[in-house]
Enzyme design. Sequence first.
Site, PDB file in Angstrom:
ATOM      1  N   ARG A   1     -15.732   3.511   3.268  1.00 36.66           N
ATOM      2  CA  ARG A   1     -16.556   4.655   3.678  1.00 36.66           C
ATOM      3  C   ARG A   1     -15.684   5.870   3.939  1.00 36.66           C
ATOM      4  O   ARG A   1     -16.018   6.990   3.554  1.00 36.66           O
ATOM      5  CB  ARG A   1     -17.345   4.311   4.948  1.00 36.66           C
TER       6      ARG A   1
ATOM      7  N   LYS B   1     -21.508  -6.352   2.899  1.00 36.44           N
ATOM      8  CA  LYS B   1     -20.555  -5.970   1.839  1.00 36.44           C
ATOM      9  C   LYS B   1     -20.450  -7.085   0.801  1.00 36.44           C
ATOM     10  O   LYS B   1     -20.411  -6.833  -0.393  1.00 36.44           O
ATOM     11  CB  LYS B   1     -19.152  -5.721   2.427  1.00 36.44           C
TER      12      LYS B   1
ATOM     13  N   TYR C   1      -6.657   6.972  -0.622  1.00 35.73           N
ATOM     14  CA  TYR C   1      -7.512   8.076  -1.086  1.00 35.73           C
ATOM     15  C   TYR C   1      -7.820   8.904   0.152  1.00 35.73           C
ATOM     16  O   TYR C   1      -8.192   8.344   1.190  1.00 35.73           O
ATOM     17  CB  TYR C   1      -8.769   7.415  -1.637  1.00 35.73           C
TER      18      TYR C   1
ATOM     19  N   GLU D   1       0.860  -1.197   0.000  1.00 32.46           N
ATOM     20  CA  GLU D   1       0.000   0.000   0.000  1.00 32.46           C
ATOM     21  C   GLU D   1       0.890   1.239   0.000  1.00 32.46           C
ATOM     22  O   GLU D   1       1.869   1.296   0.753  1.00 32.46           O
ATOM     23  CB  GLU D   1      -0.899   0.023   1.241  1.00 32.46           C
TER      24      GLU D   1
HETATM   25  P1  FAD Z   1     -18.077   0.549   6.558  1.00 33.31           P
HETATM   26  O1  FAD Z   1     -17.959  -0.806   5.999  1.00 33.31           O
HETATM   27  O2  FAD Z   1     -19.180   1.413   6.055  1.00 33.31           O
HETATM   28  O3  FAD Z   1     -18.159   0.408   8.135  1.00 33.31           O
HETATM   29  C1  FAD Z   1     -18.175   1.539   9.003  1.00 33.31           C
HETATM   30  C2  FAD Z   1     -18.903   1.181  10.294  1.00 33.31           C
HETATM   31  O4  FAD Z   1     -20.297   1.015   9.999  1.00 33.31           O
HETATM   32  C3  FAD Z   1     -18.463  -0.151  10.904  1.00 33.31           C
HETATM   33  O5  FAD Z   1     -18.519  -0.005  12.305  1.00 33.31           O
HETATM   34  C4  FAD Z   1     -19.479  -1.142  10.417  1.00 33.31           C
HETATM   35  O6  FAD Z   1     -19.637  -2.257  11.307  1.00 33.31           O
HETATM   36  C5  FAD Z   1     -20.736  -0.279  10.371  1.00 33.31           C
HETATM   37  N1  FAD Z   1     -21.675  -0.718   9.312  1.00 33.31           N
HETATM   38  C6  FAD Z   1     -21.360  -1.082   8.056  1.00 33.31           C
HETATM   39  N2  FAD Z   1     -22.492  -1.400   7.369  1.00 33.31           N
HETATM   40  C7  FAD Z   1     -23.520  -1.208   8.231  1.00 33.31           C
HETATM   41  C8  FAD Z   1     -24.946  -1.351   8.129  1.00 33.31           C
HETATM   42  N3  FAD Z   1     -25.506  -1.741   6.978  1.00 33.31           N
HETATM   43  N4  FAD Z   1     -25.697  -1.060   9.214  1.00 33.31           N
HETATM   44  C9  FAD Z   1     -25.130  -0.649  10.379  1.00 33.31           C
HETATM   45  N5  FAD Z   1     -23.786  -0.497  10.542  1.00 33.31           N
HETATM   46  C10 FAD Z   1     -23.004  -0.765   9.472  1.00 33.31           C
HETATM   47  N6  FAD Z   1      -9.596   5.523   4.830  1.00 33.31           N
HETATM   48  C11 FAD Z   1      -9.399   6.525   3.921  1.00 33.31           C
HETATM   49  O7  FAD Z   1      -9.833   7.645   4.143  1.00 33.31           O
HETATM   50  N7  FAD Z   1      -8.702   6.315   2.762  1.00 33.31           N
HETATM   51  C12 FAD Z   1      -8.197   5.100   2.445  1.00 33.31           C
HETATM   52  O8  FAD Z   1      -7.576   4.947   1.394  1.00 33.31           O
HETATM   53  C13 FAD Z   1      -8.381   4.018   3.373  1.00 33.31           C
HETATM   54  N8  FAD Z   1      -7.904   2.790   3.121  1.00 33.31           N
HETATM   55  C14 FAD Z   1      -8.141   1.771   4.017  1.00 33.31           C
HETATM   56  C15 FAD Z   1      -7.677   0.475   3.709  1.00 33.31           C
HETATM   57  C16 FAD Z   1      -7.910  -0.570   4.590  1.00 33.31           C
HETATM   58  C17 FAD Z   1      -7.405  -1.948   4.248  1.00 33.31           C
HETATM   59  C18 FAD Z   1      -8.599  -0.339   5.819  1.00 33.31           C
HETATM   60  C19 FAD Z   1      -8.814  -1.456   6.792  1.00 33.31           C
HETATM   61  C20 FAD Z   1      -9.071   0.927   6.127  1.00 33.31           C
HETATM   62  C21 FAD Z   1      -8.866   1.989   5.228  1.00 33.31           C
HETATM   63  N9  FAD Z   1      -9.334   3.277   5.479  1.00 33.31           N
HETATM   64  C22 FAD Z   1      -9.115   4.291   4.575  1.00 33.31           C
HETATM   65  C23 FAD Z   1     -10.036   3.569   6.752  1.00 33.31           C
HETATM   66  C24 FAD Z   1     -11.569   3.425   6.617  1.00 33.31           C
HETATM   67  O9  FAD Z   1     -12.067   4.409   5.736  1.00 33.31           O
HETATM   68  C25 FAD Z   1     -12.164   3.609   8.014  1.00 33.31           C
HETATM   69  O10 FAD Z   1     -11.799   2.550   8.845  1.00 33.31           O
HETATM   70  C26 FAD Z   1     -13.647   3.895   8.087  1.00 33.31           C
HETATM   71  O11 FAD Z   1     -13.951   4.329   9.415  1.00 33.31           O
HETATM   72  C27 FAD Z   1     -14.551   2.714   7.804  1.00 33.31           C
HETATM   73  O12 FAD Z   1     -14.496   2.360   6.486  1.00 33.31           O
HETATM   74  P2  FAD Z   1     -15.247   1.022   5.973  1.00 33.31           P
HETATM   75  O13 FAD Z   1     -15.088   1.014   4.512  1.00 33.31           O
HETATM   76  O14 FAD Z   1     -14.797  -0.158   6.730  1.00 33.31           O
HETATM   77  O15 FAD Z   1     -16.752   1.403   6.365  1.00 33.31           O
END
Ligand code: FAD
Length: 285
Positions: A106, A163, A49, A17
């Site tokens: 997200r 997801k 990003y 990464e």
């Molecule tokens: P989600 O999957 O939407 O989850 C967020 C929260 O909502 C979780 O607590 C989940 O349990 C809950 N949730 C999900 N779906 C639902 C539902 N349907 N109903 C109720 N609750 C729900 N951040 C950046 O800004 N840029 C990056 O490039 C970046 N890269 C990353 C790469 C990796 C491998 C990881 C692990 C994280 C990265 N992040 C990045 C951080 C990430 O954006 C944050 O951790 C963010 O807070 C959550 O993103 P997510 O996609 O997991 O969100």
Amino acid sequence: MRIVDLFDGKKNRLSFEVFPPKRGMPLEESKEIIKEMAALNPDFISVTYGALGNNSDNNVLVAKEVSDNGILPLAHMTCINSTKDKVEKELEILKANGIKNILALRGDRPKDGSEVKSDFTYASDLIEFIKKKGDFCVGGACYPEGHPESLGVEKDIDNLKKKVDAGCDFFVTQMFFDNNILYNFMYRLLRAKIDIPVLAGIMPVTNNRQIKGIIEISRTMLPAKFKAIVEKFGDNEKAMTQAGIVYALGQIIDLIANGFNYIHLYTLNKSSIAKAITEALSDII
Ligand code: FAD
């Protein structure tokens, strides 16, 4: 090529990464880093990003640089303050640049608590949207120790299932420093019948500041043997770099020995660290 096709269970995989420069900053340094990392021939390089999407132009430029160096790029994309129109435009730009692999996230909420508006509530909404807009291979994030906002690992697993139902092709884990946490998490995924490939996110820690950042963004538990290393070497960057590389290698070798084939290295743009790890694994991966 679709990244998910790399995970056929036959070969071990190692990917990196990197993060792009902030908006308006020159790309020269990134180009050099990509060149050095591409020479190590990883299976792919992912490009982060900005949480609020404020460096999306550099994200694409760096991802393009990855492919110009002969390596498969994985472009991250967040949606916490995005609109469907904006995402659609960005997908068109990715397509025009031949980038077909996306890590859909997200994004974190702004630290200052300011309000953000989005057409998407969760990463699963973004995944579903991207899947409808073209032939993209889409990955998502997962959290072996639970996402910081979640009500527990089990609740997180239910959300990971959403997801997968939205079309997520593979997961990349948040960093962790105790492999048993990952093994436990994999068992929970299996029990929930989630069987898409999972890549283990490994971060070689090289200084005390990183540890503070890690604790801020994740729930990561630091095992006693890791804490002892940081206490002993944390203030000496050179010693901590050596110790951090050896610790990460120990994790990776244990993972592979236990049949966990896919490793994603959080390089923090340090090509020398990616090199040390790749070379130490030359007959393993
Ligand atoms: P989600 O999957 O939407 O989850 C967020 C929260 O909502 C979780 O607590 C989940 O349990 C809950 N949730 C999900 N779906 C639902 C539902 N349907 N109903 C109720 N609750 C729900 N951040 C950046 O800004 N840029 C990056 O490039 C970046 N890269 C990353 C790469 C990796 C491998 C990881 C692990 C994280 C990265 N992040 C990045 C951080 C990430 O954006 C944050 O951790 C963010 O807070 C959550 O993103 P997510 O996609 O997991 O969100």
